[in-house]
Enzyme design. Sequence first.
Site, mmCIF file in Angstrom:
data_model
loop_
_atom_site.group_PDB
_atom_site.id
_atom_site.type_symbol
_atom_site.label_atom_id
_atom_site.label_comp_id
_atom_site.label_asym_id
_atom_site.label_seq_id
_atom_site.Cartn_x
_atom_site.Cartn_y
_atom_site.Cartn_z
ATOM 1 N N GLN A 128 -3.556 10.405 -8.136
ATOM 2 C CA GLN A 128 -2.960 9.083 -7.953
ATOM 3 C C GLN A 128 -4.006 7.994 -8.147
ATOM 4 O O GLN A 128 -5.029 7.993 -7.454
ATOM 5 C CB GLN A 128 -2.355 8.952 -6.558
ATOM 6 C CG GLN A 128 -1.615 7.639 -6.335
ATOM 7 C CD GLN A 128 -1.074 7.506 -4.926
ATOM 8 O OE1 GLN A 128 -1.826 7.527 -3.970
ATOM 9 N NE2 GLN A 128 0.233 7.390 -4.805
ATOM 10 N N GLY A 129 -3.779 7.085 -9.076
ATOM 11 C CA GLY A 129 -4.679 5.956 -9.328
ATOM 12 C C GLY A 129 -4.062 4.656 -8.857
ATOM 13 O O GLY A 129 -3.678 3.814 -9.671
ATOM 14 N N SER A 131 -5.321 2.973 -5.488
ATOM 15 C CA SER A 131 -6.323 2.197 -4.737
ATOM 16 C C SER A 131 -7.454 1.720 -5.646
ATOM 17 O O SER A 131 -7.828 2.393 -6.604
ATOM 18 C CB SER A 131 -6.911 3.048 -3.615
ATOM 19 O OG SER A 131 -5.910 3.430 -2.695
ATOM 20 N N SER A 163 -7.386 11.210 -5.022
ATOM 21 C CA SER A 163 -7.353 12.622 -4.629
ATOM 22 C C SER A 163 -7.133 13.512 -5.845
ATOM 23 O O SER A 163 -6.248 13.247 -6.660
ATOM 24 C CB SER A 163 -6.238 12.869 -3.613
ATOM 25 O OG SER A 163 -6.420 12.072 -2.469
ATOM 26 N N GLU A 246 5.912 9.328 -0.772
ATOM 27 C CA GLU A 246 4.639 9.728 -0.173
ATOM 28 C C GLU A 246 4.678 9.554 1.345
ATOM 29 O O GLU A 246 4.208 10.401 2.090
ATOM 30 C CB GLU A 246 3.494 8.906 -0.773
ATOM 31 C CG GLU A 246 2.116 9.351 -0.271
ATOM 32 C CD GLU A 246 0.989 8.586 -0.928
ATOM 33 O OE1 GLU A 246 1.240 7.473 -1.434
ATOM 34 O OE2 GLU A 246 -0.146 9.092 -0.929
#
Length: 395
Positions: A128-129, A131, A163, A246
């Site tokens: 996941q990109g 932040s 992550s 999520e």
Amino acid sequence: MDLRYTEEEEAFRAELREWLEDAVPKYGPAPDPDEWDARRAYDTGWQRTLYDAGYAGINWPKEYGGRGATPTEHLVYIEETERARAPYVGCNFVAQLHAGPTLIAEGSPEQKAFHLPTMLRGDEVWCQGFSEPNAGSDLASLRTRAVRDGDEYVLNGQKIWTSFGHVAEYGEMLVRTDPDVKKQAGITWLIVPMDRPGIDVRPLRAMEGATEFCEVFLDDVRVPVANRVGEENDGWRVANVTLSFERGTAFVADVMQTEELIRDLVELAQHLTSKGATRWEDAGLRRDIGRVAAELDALWALTKRNISQAQRTGVVGVGGSVFKLAFTDLRNQLGDIAMHLLERASLSIDDLGDLPSGRHVQARFWALRMSIAAGTSQVQRNIVGERVLGLPRER
């Protein structure tokens, strides 16, 4: 949604339980947490095992390889896999628990046909990109730019706390496609192949030793426009669909694991002694553990509600923020109780003699991480205040 188990659902439970009792012992133990090649092979191998047995994507559409199960069967699946101590979803977390569900809800027919079956087979690991450095809790302030150049976007910027970025084939990424409008209005959701030229992934180590986080640097990375999920500049809405999964359903297994953590803490208290008595004889400690256990029961009821809503509407909605806020608070309470119980032993992640005390120290660190992951508790309070309680919006 009727959560009373029918004969058909109990039959499904029996069938799944029998399969797990045979499959889990055969699959063997998980590798060392820092052995990432082995971890990836272990996690994707278990995903393939589920797929071959017809248990992958338990609530995903059958046309993409899922089982098309009901919400109640989904809960039965979670209960039984946790009961059997089946391998955790691991590095398949992003693909299985929010990227895949987002594509089901928002992806194009081509994106669904290409990605969903390979996700279910364990052939694709996603990261996941979302932040970014200097953005803090304000996700909408992201600055990674994507400039349209014909049939491609050209990406430049940096992501952080990504992550599984170092083992992923694809990333779900938010990029700014219009810097001249309200910040939430100029964002787009892209599927980014992580092997594109210009992508530099650098692993990070968290304070408790976890090595799953990465920084991702993007330098003139070209991504096809066909990889866009939703419309250009509509990524904030799509991102909220992702975050609702999520926050609302991706941590359901963690609720079950928290039950086990509470039972383990009770056993620990029954063995630890202080001033000639076991710690379990402390009425205050028993009251605190009992309160947390009761709150966990309430949280499980909320989990059922969120899964039911996701089945009816396709997304979890604001109930995901309520769950995330309550679950984070509960885990931090539980962590405080464990540290109070362990006293000086809480200064080390090593076990106390033959007692599994180190697990509770690591769980305390994990609870601190949960206060930030998937949107901080402050962000969740704003969402609940504005969308549930109808309070004025944040300026």
